[in-house]
Scaffold this active site. Structure first.
Site, mmCIF file in Angstrom:
data_model
loop_
_atom_site.group_PDB
_atom_site.id
_atom_site.type_symbol
_atom_site.label_atom_id
_atom_site.label_comp_id
_atom_site.label_asym_id
_atom_site.label_seq_id
_atom_site.Cartn_x
_atom_site.Cartn_y
_atom_site.Cartn_z
ATOM 1 N N THR A 84 -26.255 3.019 11.020
ATOM 2 C CA THR A 84 -27.324 2.831 10.035
ATOM 3 C C THR A 84 -28.062 4.141 9.831
ATOM 4 O OG1 THR A 84 -29.289 1.554 9.442
ATOM 5 C CG2 THR A 84 -29.029 2.099 11.771
ATOM 6 N N TYR A 85 -28.545 4.316 8.618
ATOM 7 C CA TYR A 85 -29.402 5.456 8.297
ATOM 8 C C TYR A 85 -30.786 4.954 7.901
ATOM 9 C CZ TYR A 85 -24.713 7.401 8.045
ATOM 10 O OH TYR A 85 -23.407 7.750 8.339
ATOM 11 N N ASN A 86 -31.013 3.632 8.130
ATOM 12 C CA ASN A 86 -32.290 2.978 7.809
ATOM 13 C C ASN A 86 -32.691 3.173 6.349
ATOM 14 O OD1 ASN A 86 -32.842 4.043 10.987
ATOM 15 N ND2 ASN A 86 -33.083 1.867 10.526
ATOM 16 N N THR A 87 -31.664 3.104 5.477
ATOM 17 C CA THR A 87 -31.946 3.202 4.040
ATOM 18 C C THR A 87 -31.256 2.055 3.311
ATOM 19 O OG1 THR A 87 -30.007 4.608 3.668
ATOM 20 C CG2 THR A 87 -32.095 5.729 4.079
ATOM 21 N N THR B 39 -31.624 -2.568 8.534
ATOM 22 C CA THR B 39 -30.524 -3.237 7.819
ATOM 23 C C THR B 39 -29.652 -4.100 8.736
ATOM 24 O OG1 THR B 39 -29.072 -1.313 8.134
ATOM 25 C CG2 THR B 39 -30.397 -1.360 6.122
ATOM 26 N N CYS C 87 0.852 -1.196 0.000
ATOM 27 C CA CYS C 87 0.000 0.000 0.000
ATOM 28 C C CYS C 87 0.888 1.247 0.000
ATOM 29 C CB CYS C 87 -0.931 -0.008 1.209
ATOM 30 S SG CYS C 87 -2.115 1.360 1.178
ATOM 31 N N GLU D 114 -23.053 4.207 0.737
ATOM 32 C CA GLU D 114 -23.376 2.877 1.261
ATOM 33 C C GLU D 114 -22.231 1.896 1.002
ATOM 34 O OE1 GLU D 114 -28.167 2.473 1.037
ATOM 35 O OE2 GLU D 114 -27.225 2.953 -0.875
#
Length: 475
Positions: free
Chosen positions: A369-372, A381, A114, A446
């Site tokens: 989480t953003y619940n999407t 999720t 790297c 995401e």
């Protein structure tokens, strides 16, 4: 008027540079990531108050706003925890001297070639007074650091092979011996930079402009990118990600809907029946065995890397050799040794506050989480996040007795598994095609979120094996 004056002064300064024959570098590429179009990243100047504070903290700590920060800021809550932990490991009071810390970072990042992280830490190593001779290869560093080479190698590629005898060799080599506190500090640094190398390759982080491979002296062409950009994988045409009409492809929408439907069905099955312990164990062993043979069918070149192999020995030692020979990974039962019940307290005892910082970072990544899901809102999720985390641990032989590993095949398709396996085990082989081929209708934020799960699950897996060996040595 002031803006016009500043513009004229800047123009005059550039003319002076040209007259003096000074070549002015410009970034090679567009934005902080080779995988994410620049216009879809969070632009400096457009950030909210929390992000602005994080940018300021990062700049104050690192003396720069690096590309890792500019991609991680999609998730400011995580970035805050990450920066706090990294700052503590590198700069606050601790068992190891500052130059050792940066050199260990170089050793760890070099395991995966790297060059992005190696270059950053070479500069930091020299800045804190490190001996430039050490950079000619590990054999030029003190014997104490050379002795860490074997542990670095095993942690990065086959952590299940670490035994209490390896720990004993490091702690009992007379004048070159490590103290327990120093060793804990070193192990946390090694695991931090192995997993950060995964993030760097997994998100296609571009080199910094002042580092090798991050700039060019060629003038921009009329269309604002030249053939050298294309050959380096930087395409000026961001629109290649979209469909010709700009609408969402029907197949991708169906994939998102199908995944949500599977999650719903699995939840209903959970509520109706529970598999026996024997069946759960069988499903784990099957998934572990299958994960060994998940590999990309692509034979394409990944991003070009500079030669950093001189910083570590035995470049042939890697995950690929292990899986090709079909060696068996023993099962590590979390019920017998877990981060929460064992690892956390050991780290906190020997390197105060670091156990707490790591614990917070693990929890934020796991629970974030953003619940999407793509274009859908108000989605739970947690089942999907747990499947990703447990699949990574499964590849390392780590088993949770209460988890049904049959769910993994339902929720993670082959292209996603290939991406996960590559980023976690051989990150230097990650390609843009792999990144583009999974979750095609999900947002880039995401996909970065997925990488945070990969980073933290990998780091915790490596730590569990190292800390278990240290605990066995101590008892």
């Amino acid at each position: 008027e002031r803006a016009s004056r500043e513009l004229l002064e800047g123009y005059a300064a550039s003319l002076t540079c040209k007259e003096l024959g000074i070549r002015i570098p410009r970034p090679l590429g567009h934005g902080p990531s080779r995988f994410i179009p620049e216009k879809e990243t969070i632009q400096v100047g457009n950030e909210d108050a929390m992000m602005h504070t994080l940018f300021a903290d990062s700049f104050a700590t690192l003396g720069r706003l690096d590309n890792v920060t500019l991609v991680m800021v999609f998730h400011p809550q995580y970035l805050e925890s990450f920066l706090k932990t990294q700052h503590y490991l590198l700069q606050m009071d601790g068992p190891l001297p500052l130059h050792y810390r940066h050199y260990i970072g170089i050793m760890a990042a070099a395991r995966h070639q790297c060059s992005y992280l190696v270059n950053l830490h070479v500069n930091d190593f020299l800045h804190v007074g490190g001996d430039p001779k050490w950079l000619n290869g590990l054999e030029n560093a003190p014997q104490k650091l050379q002795n860490l080479g074997e542990l670095n190698k095993m942690l990065a590629h086959r952590p299940w092979l670490i035994t209490k005898e390896h720990i004993e060799q490091l702690l009992k080599t007379e004048e070159n011996s490590w103290s327990l506190a120093e060793l804990i500090h070193a192990v946390v640094l090694l695991t931090h930079y192995h997993s950060l190398a995964s993030f760097t390759f997994g998100c296609g982080i571009s080199p910094e402009i002042d580092c090798e491979g991050g700039h060019t002296f060629r003038p921009p062409s009329v269309s604002n990118y030249c053939i050298c950009d294309i050959t380096n994988g930087y395409h000026g045409v961001d629109e290649i990600h979209a469909s010709p009409t700009g609408s969402i492809p029907v197949k991708s929408v169906c994939e998102v809907e199908a995944l949500m439907e599977k999650m719903k069905q699995l939840q209903e099955c959970r509520d109706e029946e529970e598999a026996s312990q024997e069946e759960m164990a069988t499903r784990f062993e099957r998934e572990k065995r299958e994960s060994m043979f998940v590999c990309s069918s692509e034979d394409e070149e990944s991003a070009p890397t500079r030669d950093v192999s001189r910083h570590f020995e035995d470049t042939s030692y890697g995950y690929k050799d292990f899986s090709r020979h079909g060696m068996h990974v023993p099962t590590f039962r979390v019920q017998d040794y877990s981060w929460e019940d064992h690892g956390y307290s050991l780290v906190n005892r020997l390197y105060p506050d670091v156990g707490q910082l790591l614990d917070e970072k693990f929890h934020i990544a796991y629970n974030l989480t953003y619940n999407t899901m793509a274009m859908h809102k108000d989605v739970d999720t947690s089942m999907l996040r747990r499947a990703i985390w447990n699949y990574i641990h499964c590849m390392f032989g780590i088993r949770y007795d209460d988890y049904d590993y049959g769910e993994i095949n339902q929720l993670l398709d082959r292209s996603f598994k290939v991406y996960i396996k590559t980023v976690v085990c051989t990150p230097e082989k990650t390609t843009k095609r792999m990144y583009d081929s999974f979750w095609r209708q999900f947002e880039h934020s995401e996909k970065v979120h997925v990488n945070l799960l990969l980073v933290e699950a990998r780091m915790q897996a490596e730590l569990l094996y190292a800390l278990r060996a240290i605990t066995r040595y101590m008892t």
